[in-house]
Design an enzyme around this catalytic site. Structure first.
Site, PDB file in Angstrom:
ATOM      1  N   CYS A   1      35.536  39.581  42.891  1.00 43.57           N
ATOM      2  CA  CYS A   1      35.924  38.871  44.116  1.00 43.57           C
ATOM      3  C   CYS A   1      34.903  37.824  44.553  1.00 43.57           C
ATOM      4  O   CYS A   1      35.195  37.008  45.425  1.00 43.57           O
ATOM      5  CB  CYS A   1      36.166  39.867  45.252  1.00 43.57           C
ATOM      6  SG  CYS A   1      37.385  41.134  44.854  1.00 43.57           S
TER       7      CYS A   1
ATOM      8  N   HIS B   1      35.662  35.956  51.643  1.00 41.74           N
ATOM      9  CA  HIS B   1      36.600  36.639  50.754  1.00 41.74           C
ATOM     10  C   HIS B   1      37.561  37.465  51.590  1.00 41.74           C
ATOM     11  O   HIS B   1      37.154  38.199  52.495  1.00 41.74           O
ATOM     12  CB  HIS B   1      35.837  37.532  49.775  1.00 41.74           C
ATOM     13  CG  HIS B   1      36.716  38.485  49.052  1.00 41.74           C
ATOM     14  ND1 HIS B   1      37.838  38.086  48.357  1.00 41.74           N
ATOM     15  CD2 HIS B   1      36.669  39.843  48.931  1.00 41.74           C
ATOM     16  CE1 HIS B   1      38.431  39.146  47.838  1.00 41.74           C
ATOM     17  NE2 HIS B   1      37.740  40.225  48.173  1.00 41.74           N
TER      18      HIS B   1
ATOM     19  N   ASN C   1      44.538  40.929  49.179  1.00 47.26           N
ATOM     20  CA  ASN C   1      43.279  40.625  48.498  1.00 47.26           C
ATOM     21  C   ASN C   1      43.608  40.092  47.103  1.00 47.26           C
ATOM     22  O   ASN C   1      44.069  40.838  46.245  1.00 47.26           O
ATOM     23  CB  ASN C   1      42.428  41.893  48.410  1.00 47.26           C
ATOM     24  CG  ASN C   1      41.082  41.669  47.749  1.00 47.26           C
ATOM     25  OD1 ASN C   1      40.856  40.665  47.088  1.00 47.26           O
ATOM     26  ND2 ASN C   1      40.180  42.630  47.901  1.00 47.26           N
TER      27      ASN C   1
END
EC number: 2.3.1.180
Length: 329
Positions: free
Chosen positions: A123, A256, A286
């Site tokens: 990520c 993020h 996500n």
């Protein structure tokens, strides 16, 4: 001998692409119920802020998502394939062991001759990739770089694990970085702590034709939360200090998009008003390395992020990895 003028990397365009299939929390709850797994829209929203996610259909690959996002970024920047001299794809879900996803994207775009490679920092991947491209441009080794974050995380989820399968979506985001005489990327910091690998990992492998280890994503959510808010807070302050600005000077924070609890907690620690935080996790879930460029593209296209504004982009993910990029748009 005349000294060579300093070059900077500036964001010239952005693009995003999401698979057509939208799965709401209610849709997901109904699907999981067939497996005797209980969840609900209320349960997911309360804990994550996620309301829906886009999932790639079977047969749709990371390189296909990345290529479409790249084309949109190139259109936005007004550049042609023959101008691209570097392609970096951040992904943890490549099409193949090799060749790299970046090489596949290069072929799809009809670009030739420039460098093309993948970066794997989960990520944090897009922040890692953008920092890498920035370094090449500053060194005079590239003039027009395509930086992409793309993932099909739905392929590595354990759909019997309620704690993780509701969190993720698929997608791709991209930016074009061009050499410029005026500062674009002002400062960037990358970090990792390899002693924390087990709190977020997919520890499978392919060996001798067989899958070894656990091929699915596993996460210690509480440990990730604690680590994420701590390292992102420190990283934000460090990158601002290097650039000679205060956190208060930031026009937009684009972290993020892990879950809304992390985003809100981080904003409070940095004392950044929530109205100056770009949040897309409710619509995208996500998307790992794709989350930051997707959020940036959404905010540029809806008019929130404007030329001249100061934007802080942050990634955090498995490894454990994290980083920040501070850019003048």
């Amino acid at each position: 001998m005349m000294e060579k003028a300093m070059k900077y990397a500036k964001i010239a365009g952005s693009g995003g692409y999401l698979p057509e299939r939208v799965v709401t929390n209610d849709d997901l709850a109904a699907e999981l119920a067939t497996r005797q797994i209980s969840t609900s829209d209320e349960w997911i929203v309360e804990r994550t802020g996620i309301r829906q996610r886009h999932l790639a259909e079977r047969g749709v690959t990371t390189s296909q998502l990345a290529t479409e996002a790249a084309r949109r970024a190139m259109d936005d920047a007004g550049v042609q394939a023959d101008e691209i001299d570097m392609i970096i794809v951040a992904t943890s879900t490549p099409d193949y062991v090799f060749p790299s996803t970046a090489c596949l994207v290069q072929a799809n775009l009809g670009a030739k001759g420039g460098a093309a490679f993948d970066v794997q920092a989960v990520c944090s991947g897009f922040v890692y990739a953008m920092t890498t491209a920035d370094s090449f441009i500053r060194a005079g080794r590239a003039r027009c770089a395509l930086v992409i974050g793309a993932e099909v995380f739905s392929r590595i989820l354990d759909w019997n694990d309620r704690g993780t399968c509701v969190l993720f979506g698929d997608g791709a985001g991209a930016v074009v970085l061009k050499a410029a005489d005026e500062p674009g990327i002002l400062a960037a910091h990358l970090h990792a702590d390899g002693s924390q690998t087990k709190i977020l990992c997919a520890a499978g492998n392919v060996a001798y034709g067989d899958v070894t280890g656990d091929p699915f994503l596993r996460m210690d959510g509480q440990a990730v939360f604690k680590q994420a808010v701590t390292v992102l807070d420190r990283s934000a302050r460090d990158v601002c200090a290097e650039a000679g600005v205060e956190v208060d000077d930031i026009d937009w924070l684009i972290p993020h998009q892990a879950n809304v609890r992390i985003l809100n907690f981080l904003a409070r620690k940095l004392r950044v008003p929530t109205e100056r935080v770009v949040i897309t996790v409710d619509q995208h879930a996500n998307t790992s390395a794709a989350s930051v460029p997707l959020a940036l593209d959404v905010a540029r296209r809806d008019g929130r992020v404007k030329p001249g504004q100061l934007v802080l982009m942050q990634g955090v993910g498995g490894g454990f990895t994290w980083g920040s990029v501070l850019a003048r748009m």
